[in-house]
Structures are given as structure tokens and as C-alpha cells.
Write an enzyme that holds these catalytic residues in place. Structure first.
Site, PDB file in Angstrom:
ATOM      1  N   HIS A   1       0.842  -1.196   0.000  1.00  9.22           N
ATOM      2  CA  HIS A   1       0.000   0.000   0.000  1.00  9.22           C
ATOM      3  C   HIS A   1       0.883   1.254   0.000  1.00  9.22           C
ATOM      4  O   HIS A   1       0.658   2.185  -0.780  1.00  9.22           O
ATOM      5  CB  HIS A   1      -0.931  -0.035   1.224  1.00  9.22           C
ATOM      6  CG  HIS A   1      -1.656   1.252   1.486  1.00  9.22           C
ATOM      7  ND1 HIS A   1      -2.974   1.443   1.150  1.00  9.22           N
ATOM      8  CD2 HIS A   1      -1.236   2.417   2.028  1.00  9.22           C
ATOM      9  CE1 HIS A   1      -3.339   2.671   1.491  1.00  9.22           C
ATOM     10  NE2 HIS A   1      -2.297   3.285   2.026  1.00  9.22           N
ATOM     11  N   GLU A   2       1.894   1.278   0.862  1.00  8.76           N
ATOM     12  CA  GLU A   2       2.779   2.452   0.928  1.00  8.76           C
ATOM     13  C   GLU A   2       3.533   2.649  -0.382  1.00  8.76           C
ATOM     14  O   GLU A   2       3.702   3.765  -0.861  1.00  8.76           O
ATOM     15  CB  GLU A   2       3.771   2.327   2.091  1.00  8.76           C
ATOM     16  CG  GLU A   2       3.141   2.288   3.488  1.00  8.76           C
ATOM     17  CD  GLU A   2       2.274   3.505   3.771  1.00  8.76           C
ATOM     18  OE1 GLU A   2       2.551   4.596   3.245  1.00  8.76           O
ATOM     19  OE2 GLU A   2       1.288   3.340   4.520  1.00  8.76           O
TER      20      GLU A   2
ATOM     21  N   HIS B   1       1.435   4.347  -3.002  1.00  8.78           N
ATOM     22  CA  HIS B   1       1.422   5.823  -2.972  1.00  8.78           C
ATOM     23  C   HIS B   1       2.550   6.375  -3.843  1.00  8.78           C
ATOM     24  O   HIS B   1       2.382   7.364  -4.553  1.00  8.78           O
ATOM     25  CB  HIS B   1       1.588   6.338  -1.538  1.00  8.78           C
ATOM     26  CG  HIS B   1       0.347   6.263  -0.707  1.00  8.78           C
ATOM     27  ND1 HIS B   1      -0.848   6.805  -1.102  1.00  8.78           N
ATOM     28  CD2 HIS B   1       0.118   5.712   0.506  1.00  8.78           C
ATOM     29  CE1 HIS B   1      -1.768   6.586  -0.167  1.00  8.78           C
ATOM     30  NE2 HIS B   1      -1.202   5.916   0.811  1.00  8.78           N
TER      31      HIS B   1
ATOM     32  N   GLU C   1      -6.058   6.885  -0.892  1.00  2.96           N
ATOM     33  CA  GLU C   1      -5.972   5.688  -0.051  1.00  2.96           C
ATOM     34  C   GLU C   1      -6.647   4.500  -0.734  1.00  2.96           C
ATOM     35  O   GLU C   1      -6.115   3.389  -0.731  1.00  2.96           O
ATOM     36  CB  GLU C   1      -6.614   5.938   1.319  1.00  2.96           C
ATOM     37  CG  GLU C   1      -5.877   6.972   2.162  1.00  2.96           C
ATOM     38  CD  GLU C   1      -4.404   6.645   2.330  1.00  2.96           C
ATOM     39  OE1 GLU C   1      -4.053   5.454   2.455  1.00  2.96           O
ATOM     40  OE2 GLU C   1      -3.586   7.586   2.322  1.00  2.96           O
TER      41      GLU C   1
ATOM     42  N   ASP D   1      -4.745   1.097  -1.845  1.00  3.25           N
ATOM     43  CA  ASP D   1      -5.262  -0.224  -1.479  1.00  3.25           C
ATOM     44  C   ASP D   1      -5.413  -1.094  -2.733  1.00  3.25           C
ATOM     45  O   ASP D   1      -5.012  -2.257  -2.760  1.00  3.25           O
ATOM     46  CB  ASP D   1      -6.642  -0.109  -0.811  1.00  3.25           C
ATOM     47  CG  ASP D   1      -6.545   0.313   0.653  1.00  3.25           C
ATOM     48  OD1 ASP D   1      -5.437   0.263   1.211  1.00  3.25           O
ATOM     49  OD2 ASP D   1      -7.587   0.707   1.220  1.00  3.25           O
TER      50      ASP D   1
HETATM   51 ZN   LIG Z   1      -2.051   5.265   2.560  1.00  2.00          ZN
END
Ligand SMILES: [Zn+2]
Length: 410
Positions: free
Chosen positions: A274-275, A278, A352, A356
């Protein structure tokens, strides 16, 4: 009271009322029964604790914002801004030093006002719910370091702003914009290496299955990684988190030690994915671009309002100056900021969802991510049923149930 005073007062009160309504709705929206989705993660007792935590934090927020507004209004209408100005001007130190002292004293005053709240929050509320690990010594050191950094970085920057707006003519706001943007970028670049280590220890993730899994995954999505760091978040709190910070050579993925302890390897990998999402989806440069743009608009408007005498009269200040103008414009701008934060938060929540989605598509482990997020919610005693108004106003991350639905859709 002139028109500026009325507009600012009305906006401050409206903002306050909106937040109170949001807090009250949060309290009413708490659900006594555990949402079915979380039966496998929470037990009834933990769920009750999570609700009690939300209740306590929300009430505490109400109290501190009430005191904050009351003190601001009392200071304003008792002529505090003018009184302090007369005092500091009396020292005869020239416009920049005078401005630095004026704003510095107000910042110190506000800090002194919020200190008891911060002490209570850390040593009473967080302690009661089993989160606090901060010792009084760490707390005091943090305070001293923040103050030192504020003076060392904020001081010269503020001096530059006062000079640009006061002495460089009609394009002062452009120079100020460039200066602030440069400092912001430098901070983002250097903070992971030089500033954040002042507050925490960052150790490279130990050799083992987790490290191998992360590096293999990073390879598979073409994410340039030379190190993953574990931060001693447990020095202050038992809450868990992970984040992505910096850019270029100082780009870092950081896992809290508390997170590494509480999630299994697969769950951790999806959180890291997930990070990295980004980063791969360019969320960070987009965010930086927006805040650079915002700063520009802010400074342009500031340069206009510095010429408006009514703004100074609204705060009973006789002699207009850049430093008071900066402050009063900040108050005038705060409701605009609140309105802007609504689409910006929505945008962040959208990011976000995207991160995901990236994690699920690239790891193929939607349910593992769901499991990790649920465990995080349990560890952090998150509010599982936030009111939509509170989400709209304050949430940079979507409510967990919405995230889970989105992860499972498709
Ligand atoms: Zn996030």
C-alpha cells in the site's frame, strides 16, 4: 466592530459550531453492537474499549477547542493584539526583529496554553487506554527539540517573509512563495535523514523472511528500494503505523516496531505494498504540487490584504505592520482553509483507495490486507462507525468498512 471583525468573528464561531456538531454526531453515531465484519478481530470488551476511547477523545477535543476559542476571543476583544504590539514596538528593535518577537511571543503563549492539554492527553487519556509509553523525560525533550527546531528553521524563514513582504515591493509575495517552497522541499528531502532521527531511532529491517518478501515484492513492482526502516514508535505509544516519506535519495518506507510486532509477514507485506502504491501512483508529488499552489494563492491574497487598514482596525491595532497583517490574515483565512480541506481530504481518501487497489492487484492478497487493516484498527482502538460529516471534515483516510468494501469489490 468593523466589517472585517464581523466576518472573522462569524467565521470563527461558525467553524467552531461545525466542529461541535461533528463531535456530537460522532458520539451519537457510536454503535453499541460490534459490526459483524469485525467479529473475528475484536471481542466485545475490546470493542467497548474502542468506543470509550472515541468518546473520551471526542469530549476532550470539544473541551480544548472551546478553551482555545474562548482565549482567542478574550485576547482579541481585550485589545491584546494592540497591547502586545505597543509593548514590543517600545523596545525599538526594527521591523523584522519586532515582528519575530511579536509572533514568537504569541506562538509561545499558545504553546503554554496547549501544554496542559497535551500533558493530560498523553499522561491521562493515552495512559488510561494503555497506549502511553512516553516518559516525562521524553515528553520534555520532545518539547525542547520542537522548540529548538521551530526557532532554528521557523525563525529565519519568518524573518525572510517579513522582509519580502515589507521591503521588496509588489512582487514580495512571489519571492516569499519561492522561499517557502524551497524550504518545504528541502525539509521534505532532508527530514528523513536529519530531522526525524532527532525524535526516533530508525534501524534497517532485520534480515529474515519479512525483509526478503518486501525486497522481492519491490523488485516485482519496480520500486527502487535500498532499505526499509523500522522506527521505535514504541518509545512513545503502543499505537501502530507505517508511512512513506521523503523523496529522491532520502525516500523511505518506515514501519513502526509496534506494527512489525502485531502483524504477520503477509499482512505486513500488503501494508508495505500500500505504501509503495502511494509512490508508484505519484501521490506524493501531486500532494506537494497542490500545497505549493496553495501557498502561492495564500501569499498573493496576503499581499492584497496587507494594504487593507480595516483588517488591522478589526483587531484594534493602530499601526499596520507586516507581522500583524500576517497573523490577522491567517485568522481571516482559517475558514477558507476549512472549506479547502474538505475537497483535499476527499482527494486524500481517494488516494488511499487507489493505494489499497494497487496493493491488492500487485500482491493478489485482498483478504490479507483486510486482515492487517482490521488488526491495526483493533490495536489503535479506531472508531469503526464515524459519522459521515466527521469523515467529510476530518478524515484523510476512508472509514475502515468502506476500505474493506472497496478492497473486496472486483
Ligand atoms: Zn495510505
Amino acid at each position: 466592530m468593523n466589517a472585517y471583525a464581523i466576518v472573522i468573528l462569524a467565521a470563527l464561531v461558525a467553524e467552531y459550531v461545525l466542529n461541535v456538531v461533528s463531535d456530537l454526531l460522532t458520539l451519537r453515531h457510536l454503535r453499541p453492537t460490534l459490526p459483524g465484519e469485525f467479529r473475528d478481530t475484536f471481542d466485545e470488551e475490546e470493542y467497548e474499549r474502542a468506543q470509550a476511547y472515541t468518546r473520551t477523545r471526542t469530549r476532550f477535543g470539544l473541551l480544548s477547542s472551546t478553551v482555545g476559542l474562548a482565549v482567542l476571543l478574550a485576547f482579541w476583544f481585550a485589545g491584546g493584539f494592540e497591547g502586545l504590539d505597543t509593548l514590543v514596538r517600545g523596545w525599538g528593535l526594527g521591523p523584522i526583529i519586532t515582528g519575530l518577537l511579536y509572533i514568537g511571543l504569541l506562538v509561545l503563549g499558545r504553546g503554554a496554553l496547549s501544554l496542559p492539554f497535551s500533558v493530560y492527553s498523553t499522561f491521562v487519556i493515552e495512559e488510561r487506554f494503555g497506549f502511553n509509553e512516553t516518559t516525562p523525560a521524553t515528553f520534555a525533550l520532545d518539547l525542547a527539540k520542537s522548540l529548538g527546531l521551530g526557532v532554528a528553521i521557523g525563525g529565519p524563514l519568518l524573518a525572510a517573509l517579513l522582509w519580502f513582504f515589507g521591503a521588496t515591493g509588489p512582487y514580495g509575495w512571489v519571492y516569499a512563495w519561492i522561499a517557502v517552497t524551497a524550504v518545504m522541499l528541502l525539509l521534505q528531502f532532508f527530514a528523513p535523514r536529519y530531522l526525524m532521527p532527532l525524535f526516533n531511532d530508525f534501524e534497517p529491517l532485520a534480515e529474515g523472511t519479512l525483509r526478503e518478501a518486501i525486497f522481492d515484492y519491490a523488485d516485482s513492482v519496480d520500486f527502487p528500494v535500498d532499505e526499509v526502516y523500522v522506527m521505535d514508535g514504541s518509545r512513545r505509544s503502543n499505537k501502530a503505523n507505517a508511512f512513506f516519506t521523503g523523496f529522491g535519495a532520502n525516500r523511505r518506507i518506515v514501519l513502526f516496531d509496534t506494527l512489525v510486532e502485531q502483524l504477520d509477514v503477509d499482512e505486513l507485506l500488503t501494508v508495505v505494498a500500500h505504501e509503495m502504491g502511494h509512490y508508484k501512483l505519484h501521490h506524493i508529488p501531486q500532494r506537494i504540487a497542490i500545497s505549493v499552489l496553495q501557498t502561492g494563492v495564500l501569499f498573493l491574497l496576503l499581499s492584497v490584504f496587507l494594504q487593507v487598514e480595516g483588517l488591522f482596525q478589526a483587531f484594534y491595532v493602530d499601526q499596520p505592520a507586516v507581522y500583524t497583517g500576517l497573523l490577522f490574515f491567517g485568522l481571516l483565512y482559517s475558514p477558507v482553509d476549512l472549506l479547502l480541506s474538505i475537497p483535499l481530504n476527499a482527494w486524500s481518501r481517494h488516494h488511499e483507495f487507489q493505494a489499497d487497489r494497487f496493493a491488492v492487484d500487485t500482491t493478489g492478497r485482498g483478504e490479507t490486507l483486510v486482515g492487517g487493516l482490521k488488526r491495526l484498527a483493533e490495536t489503535n482502538l479506531s472508531n469503526l462507525t464515524p459519522h459521515p460529516l466527521t469523515v467529510t471534515l476530518d478524515y484523510s483516510h476512508p472509514p475502515l468498512l468502506e476500505r474493506i468494501d472497496a478492497i473486496r469489490a472486483s
